[in-house]
Design a protein around this motif. Structure first.
Motif, PDB file in Angstrom:
ATOM      1  N   LEU A   1     -27.847 -16.085 -29.124  1.00  0.00           N
ATOM      2  CA  LEU A   1     -29.112 -15.393 -28.926  1.00  0.00           C
ATOM      3  C   LEU A   1     -28.872 -13.916 -28.653  1.00  0.00           C
ATOM      4  O   LEU A   1     -28.093 -13.552 -27.763  1.00  0.00           O
ATOM      5  CB  LEU A   1     -29.858 -16.035 -27.752  1.00  0.00           C
ATOM      6  CG  LEU A   1     -31.315 -15.650 -27.524  1.00  0.00           C
ATOM      7  CD1 LEU A   1     -32.167 -15.982 -28.739  1.00  0.00           C
ATOM      8  CD2 LEU A   1     -31.857 -16.386 -26.303  1.00  0.00           C
TER       9      LEU A   1
ATOM     10  N   ALA B   1     -32.224 -20.782 -27.886  1.00  0.00           N
ATOM     11  CA  ALA B   1     -30.823 -20.596 -27.488  1.00  0.00           C
ATOM     12  C   ALA B   1     -29.947 -21.733 -27.994  1.00  0.00           C
ATOM     13  O   ALA B   1     -28.738 -21.547 -28.191  1.00  0.00           O
ATOM     14  CB  ALA B   1     -30.714 -20.478 -25.975  1.00  0.00           C
TER      15      ALA B   1
ATOM     16  N   ALA C   1     -26.728 -14.393 -23.265  1.00  0.00           N
ATOM     17  CA  ALA C   1     -27.419 -13.684 -24.334  1.00  0.00           C
ATOM     18  C   ALA C   1     -26.991 -12.218 -24.351  1.00  0.00           C
ATOM     19  O   ALA C   1     -26.789 -11.598 -23.305  1.00  0.00           O
ATOM     20  CB  ALA C   1     -28.927 -13.778 -24.133  1.00  0.00           C
TER      21      ALA C   1
END
Length: 220
Positions: free
Chosen positions: A30, A169, A191
């Motif tokens: 992500l 995700a 992320a």
């Protein structure tokens, strides 16, 4: 299967929206584009998708220069763009929207059970949050290699929003989302964050690093 911009420039008429932006999103995981309205985050998504042309720089996908590849060919190659607005076909039912992507929409209803009783409703009559669920459900069904989403949880309840970020995700894909603020559900994740301001990247690093920097700026 990295998706990247290299020194990308985009103009809307006389105004330059991106000033030589360079960034890269990994093949799996992500990436979050942060910025206020006018920062260029939506333009980055459009540039990656091919819905706006570059006036300079390049779009590179899995090592290949796709700058001149039209949006429909990028879509056929496995790129899915979920824009902030008009992301569903309002005159079609929820069921028809899902079936345009895949005949078996069971996984979409498992992800968003709220859609099950709405299958025969025209998508245009749904609330804003329900339309976002439908748009994201279609993206999940597409099994895309690259998923680009502008403000995925807009209009959703906190619980559904958290579920949405969990789903994104967990995809086996390159996922890039654009947000005004870092969602709480992503604070403790790995992320990667790019912060844009006035068409330029002003920060690049993991979410935890961005949070530490934000806390320091708040304490100044």
């Amino acid at each position: 299967m990295t998706m990247s911009l290299r020194h990308a420039r985009v103009r809307y008429g006389p105004l330059e929206a991106l000033h030589g932006v360079t960034l890269a999103a990994p093949s799996r995981g992500l990436t979050v584009l942060l910025g206020r309205n006018g920062s260029g985050r939506t333009t980055v998504l459009r540039a990656l998708a091919g819905t706006v042309p570059l006036t300079g720089g390049a779009v590179v996908w899995d090592g290949a220069d796709v700058t001149r590849t039209p949006a429909h060919r990028r879509a056929r190659a496995g790129l899915c763009l979920v824009p902030e607005r008009r992301a569903v076909f309002g005159s079609l039912t929820v069921r028809e929207n899902l079936e345009l992507t895949a005949p078996d929409h069971g996984p979409a209803l498992a992800a968003y059970p709220r859609l099950a009783p709405l299958l025969d409703r025209p998508a245009g009559t749904l609330s804003g949050g329900e339309q976002r669920m439908l748009a994201l459900a279609r993206a999940l069904l597409a099994h895309a290699r690259v998923v680009l989403v502008d403000e995925p949880a807009q209009g959703m309840s906190p619980g559904v929003a958290a579920r949405t970020y969990e789903l994104l995700a967990g995809l086996d894909a390159c996922v890039v989302i654009a947000e005004q603020r870092l969602p709480p559900a992503l604070h403790g994740t790995g992320a990667f964050v790019y912060e844009l301001r006035r068409g330029a990247v002003v920060f690049a690093g993991e979410a935890a690093e961005w949070r530490r920097g934000a806390a320091g700026r708040a304490g100044e």
